[in-house]
Design an enzyme around this catalytic site. Structure first.
Site, PDB file in Angstrom:
ATOM      1  N   THR A 285       4.725  -9.098  14.895  1.00 35.01           N
ATOM      2  CA  THR A 285       3.573  -9.757  14.296  1.00 35.01           C
ATOM      3  C   THR A 285       2.530  -8.695  13.984  1.00 35.01           C
ATOM      4  O   THR A 285       2.420  -7.698  14.703  1.00 35.01           O
ATOM      5  CB  THR A 285       3.038 -10.862  15.252  1.00 35.01           C
ATOM      6  OG1 THR A 285       2.062 -11.633  14.567  1.00 35.01           O
ATOM      7  CG2 THR A 285       2.427 -10.313  16.527  1.00 35.01           C
TER       8      THR A 285
ATOM      9  N   THR B 238       0.809  -1.219   0.000  1.00 36.29           N
ATOM     10  CA  THR B 238       0.000   0.000   0.000  1.00 36.29           C
ATOM     11  C   THR B 238       0.843   1.271   0.000  1.00 36.29           C
ATOM     12  O   THR B 238       0.486   2.263  -0.634  1.00 36.29           O
ATOM     13  CB  THR B 238      -0.898  -0.003   1.270  1.00 36.29           C
ATOM     14  OG1 THR B 238      -1.682  -1.194   1.233  1.00 36.29           O
ATOM     15  CG2 THR B 238      -1.791   1.194   1.336  1.00 36.29           C
TER      16      THR B 238
ATOM     17  N   THR C 238       2.076  -4.681   4.489  1.00 42.89           N
ATOM     18  CA  THR C 238       2.060  -5.042   5.912  1.00 42.89           C
ATOM     19  C   THR C 238       1.638  -6.491   6.159  1.00 42.89           C
ATOM     20  O   THR C 238       2.003  -7.072   7.182  1.00 42.89           O
ATOM     21  CB  THR C 238       1.099  -4.119   6.700  1.00 42.89           C
ATOM     22  OG1 THR C 238      -0.184  -4.163   6.081  1.00 42.89           O
ATOM     23  CG2 THR C 238       1.604  -2.697   6.730  1.00 42.89           C
TER      24      THR C 238
ATOM     25  N   SER D 125       1.810  -7.901  -0.750  1.00 40.18           N
ATOM     26  CA  SER D 125       2.685  -8.811   0.003  1.00 40.18           C
ATOM     27  C   SER D 125       2.014 -10.146   0.321  1.00 40.18           C
ATOM     28  O   SER D 125       2.678 -11.079   0.746  1.00 40.18           O
ATOM     29  CB  SER D 125       3.208  -8.141   1.270  1.00 40.18           C
ATOM     30  OG  SER D 125       2.243  -8.140   2.288  1.00 40.18           O
ATOM     31  N   SER D 126       0.722 -10.251   0.095  1.00 39.23           N
ATOM     32  CA  SER D 126       0.071 -11.554   0.268  1.00 39.23           C
ATOM     33  C   SER D 126       0.625 -12.556  -0.748  1.00 39.23           C
ATOM     34  O   SER D 126       0.486 -13.760  -0.571  1.00 39.23           O
ATOM     35  CB  SER D 126      -1.440 -11.435   0.072  1.00 39.23           C
ATOM     36  OG  SER D 126      -1.936 -10.420   0.887  1.00 39.23           O
TER      37      SER D 126
ATOM     38  N   THR E 184       3.031 -21.512  20.629  1.00 39.89           N
ATOM     39  CA  THR E 184       1.731 -21.219  21.235  1.00 39.89           C
ATOM     40  C   THR E 184       0.883 -20.319  20.333  1.00 39.89           C
ATOM     41  O   THR E 184       1.394 -19.440  19.637  1.00 39.89           O
ATOM     42  CB  THR E 184       1.873 -20.564  22.628  1.00 39.89           C
ATOM     43  OG1 THR E 184       0.566 -20.230  23.117  1.00 39.89           O
ATOM     44  CG2 THR E 184       2.725 -19.318  22.611  1.00 39.89           C
ATOM     45  N   GLN E 185      -0.432 -20.551  20.407  1.00 41.08           N
ATOM     46  CA  GLN E 185      -1.378 -19.682  19.688  1.00 41.08           C
ATOM     47  C   GLN E 185      -1.540 -18.340  20.394  1.00 41.08           C
ATOM     48  O   GLN E 185      -2.083 -17.400  19.824  1.00 41.08           O
ATOM     49  CB  GLN E 185      -2.753 -20.356  19.619  1.00 41.08           C
ATOM     50  CG  GLN E 185      -2.791 -21.589  18.753  1.00 41.08           C
ATOM     51  CD  GLN E 185      -4.144 -22.315  18.821  1.00 41.08           C
ATOM     52  OE1 GLN E 185      -5.143 -21.753  19.241  1.00 41.08           O
ATOM     53  NE2 GLN E 185      -4.158 -23.560  18.395  1.00 41.08           N
ATOM     54  N   CYS E 186      -1.102 -18.274  21.670  1.00 41.74           N
ATOM     55  CA  CYS E 186      -1.241 -17.015  22.413  1.00 41.74           C
ATOM     56  C   CYS E 186      -0.346 -15.945  21.804  1.00 41.74           C
ATOM     57  O   CYS E 186       0.752 -16.235  21.323  1.00 41.74           O
ATOM     58  CB  CYS E 186      -0.852 -17.203  23.875  1.00 41.74           C
ATOM     59  SG  CYS E 186      -2.006 -18.234  24.773  1.00 41.74           S
TER      60      CYS E 186
END
Ligand code: ASP
Length: 346
Positions: free
Chosen positions: A169, A18, A92, A61-62, A281-283
């Site tokens: 992230t 973008t 991003t 960027s995908s 971890t998913q956290c």
């Protein structure tokens, strides 16, 4: 020495996303980066030599692929002696993946590689892109009293924060505050000046070190996110799938997964086949501790390696890099536990 006429030199590498778009009247189109100061006149105020180059084709960027990371790493290597720092403009959506991968691919880095982008195109009135770009350039050019780079790391600059690339992230798809580094503090924060946390920044053992680029990535990795209701067929397809050398198991909490024998047996079978199994971890924050609960202990006993507090983005890049370097899975497993580029707390 890279400086020209006493001025530090920065190379902006525009990959797409973008930030480099402007409204053509009939939708957003990428603008010509060879004339970047025309689009961002603020850049003329820098007492720096600023050059720009563009990827062809430019991508959302995908669509990023490891081949693009190789191209990026090789371009940085090719231009390394000509510039004091590099700013990578990137969408991003996958910026944290790319910055993580590059942190492993660029060895003996003595110069800054700062990724940035924006939520609104730099050509739009309320853009966050100008501040991100201007500050990223400032970070890329920043030196200490000895003339060494202040941040010789792969980083992400976004919304006033400088984050270690392999700790970052994307957490928000619309807010300007799009990135977080949940398990490691920002390396710098920008207010009226940029405050660097020098005690957190990684420095090379010698600024005379030669940059080495690792481009032999092995991408035979799958990601299995455990969830209530996951079926044996899904777990088997991923964990025992053909052509898969490593599986990141995204677990609950501190590294827990289903403790029922059907699941643990599939994990065991995958480990017995020699697969590399990495527990992340998913956290958003915190780490994996497979000794805490019986459900985690079962995974550990089955041969799963702890990812500690690594992000999935970083775990993926680390696996691609390590598997590309080593054909021995035991060696890869041993190195997964090591802190190579500041990606885990250890
Ligand atoms: N989809 C875009 C990309 O990641 C979004 C952005 O540029 O921020 O390329």
């Amino acid at each position: 020495m890279t400086s020209t006429n006493g001025k530090a030199a920065i190379l902006i590498i525009y990959t797409g996303g973008t930030i480099g778009m402007k409204d053509s009247g009939s939708g957003l189109v990428p603008f010509d980066f060879s004339n970047i100061p025309d689009e961002v006149p603020e850049l003329r105020k820098f007492d720096l030599k600023i050059d720009a180059c563009t990827f062809d084709p430019l991508i959302d960027s995908s669509d990023v692929e490891p081949s693009m990371w190789k191209e990026l790493a090789e371009r940085i290597k090719h231009e390394y002696d000509n510039y004091d720092g590099f700013v990578v403009l990137h969408g991003t959506d996958t910026m944290a993946y790319s910055a993580s991968a590059l942190s492993f691919m660029l060895d003996n880095l003595t110069k800054p590689v700062v990724f940035t982008g924006s939520q609104l195109p730099v050509g739009s009135l309320r853009t966050d892109g100008k501040e991100n770009l201007v500050s990223a350039i400032e970070v890329a050019a920043a030196k200490d009293a000895d003339g060494h780079a202040l941040v010789p790391e792969v980083t992400i600059y976004f919304n006033s924060q400088l984050l270690r690339g392999n700790r970052a992230t994307k957490v928000n798809s619309t807010a300007f505050d799009a990135f977080r580094s949940p398990n490691f503090p920002p390396l710098a924060e920008a207010g009226i000046d940029i405050r660097y946390q020098r005690n957190l920044i990684r420095y090379p053992s010698s600024f005379g070190a030669q940059l080495t680029v690792h481009t032999g990535l092995d991408t035979r990795v799958a990601i299995l996110k455990v969830h209530p209701g996951i079926t044996g067929q899904v777990a088997r397809n991923v964990l025992l799938g053909d052509g898969i050398r490593a599986v990141i198991i995204e677990t609950y909490g501190s590294g827990n997964a289903i403790s029922k024998p059907w699941f643990v047996n599939i994990v065991k079978e995958a480990a017995e086949q020699g697969k590399i199994l990495l527990n992340i971890t998913q956290c958003l924050a915190g780490d994996v501790n497979m000794n805490l609960y019986a459900t985690g202990k079962a995974l550990k006993d089955a041969g799963v390696v702890s990812g500690g507090d690594i992000t999935t983005e970083s775990g993926l890049g680390k696996l691609f890099y390590l598997m590309g370097e080593y054909s021995d899975n035991e060696k890869v497993k041993a190195l997964l536990a090591e802190n190579l580029k500041g990606e885990i707390s250890k």
